[in-house]
Design a protein around this motif. Sequence first.
Motif, PDB file in Angstrom:
ATOM      1  N   THR A  44       0.834  -1.196   0.000  1.00  0.00           N
ATOM      2  CA  THR A  44       0.000   0.000   0.000  1.00  0.00           C
ATOM      3  C   THR A  44       0.873   1.251   0.000  1.00  0.00           C
ATOM      4  N   LEU A  45       1.767   1.358   0.968  1.00  0.00           N
ATOM      5  CA  LEU A  45       2.736   2.453   1.007  1.00  0.00           C
ATOM      6  C   LEU A  45       4.078   2.042   0.419  1.00  0.00           C
ATOM      7  N   PHE A  46       4.501   0.814   0.703  1.00  0.00           N
ATOM      8  CA  PHE A  46       5.831   0.352   0.326  1.00  0.00           C
ATOM      9  C   PHE A  46       5.738  -0.772  -0.700  1.00  0.00           C
ATOM     10  N   ALA A  80      12.579  -4.927  -3.531  1.00  0.00           N
ATOM     11  CA  ALA A  80      13.818  -5.593  -3.129  1.00  0.00           C
ATOM     12  C   ALA A  80      14.327  -6.515  -4.231  1.00  0.00           C
ATOM     13  N   VAL A  81      13.427  -7.292  -4.814  1.00  0.00           N
ATOM     14  CA  VAL A  81      13.838  -8.206  -5.878  1.00  0.00           C
ATOM     15  C   VAL A  81      14.245  -7.431  -7.129  1.00  0.00           C
ATOM     16  N   ALA A 122      18.099  -7.351   3.336  1.00  0.00           N
ATOM     17  CA  ALA A 122      18.483  -5.986   3.698  1.00  0.00           C
ATOM     18  C   ALA A 122      17.657  -4.975   2.920  1.00  0.00           C
ATOM     19  N   ALA A 123      17.426  -5.254   1.631  1.00  0.00           N
ATOM     20  CA  ALA A 123      16.622  -4.351   0.809  1.00  0.00           C
ATOM     21  C   ALA A 123      15.166  -4.349   1.262  1.00  0.00           C
ATOM     22  N   TYR A 124      14.646  -5.515   1.655  1.00  0.00           N
ATOM     23  CA  TYR A 124      13.256  -5.588   2.118  1.00  0.00           C
ATOM     24  C   TYR A 124      13.066  -4.791   3.397  1.00  0.00           C
TER      25      TYR A 124
END
Length: 223
Positions: A17-19, A24-25, A91-93
């Motif tokens: 919804t916001l993110f 990340a992938v 880490a990206a998630y």
Amino acid sequence: MAGNDACSIYVFDAYGTLFDVHAAVRQHADALGPNSALLSEIWRSKQLEYSWVRALMGRYVDFWTLTEEALDFAFSKVPDANKSTRQDLLAAYHKLAAYGEVRMVLDSLKARGAQLAILSNGSPAMLEAAVAGNGLEDLFDHVLSVDATRTFKTKSETYDLVTTAFRCFPDAVSFQSSNRWDIAGATAYGFNTVWINRTGQPDEYRDLAPLAQFKDLNGLLNL
């Protein structure tokens, strides 16, 4: 939304919804290989499935643990994906990018005098990292994690976190989510609901319909 006009409370689901749950992938798609999009879809679907099953069993573990377990399952289902990217993906998630319109819409609502909150399955540390990583920490009156209830949406006690925090009745709240199942749960609870249908999914749970449906959050500014 008569109740929302009176209380001016807007509550947002976080992931999807916001993110952007697939950010990340995408960030590591080249390293992952040609089936990166498939891995991302499996990762997300299993993450949600694990939360529902855990809620039904009454066997809570936090959402970050489920996120890790879902990624491991996705790697097992996509064996040609580069498993050495696992830590980079996690880490990206942890600091997922917000969708492009998020800051502007939240700023606009805040300028109207609205109170804003997040209600998410995400763990407190996940939400703190995502909100701060996108520079949104000045906008929210509350960032609410279901971790406080030791279960997941759509259990009614998770939505209770909102009415308790704002000391209001459910019909004073406009609740936004990209997840149709979350909209169904929030509608059953008594919130005014808005489905942010970013991917053009067909409707379901027709007996628990949202008050409005938009392709992104910009639609909120025209309500």
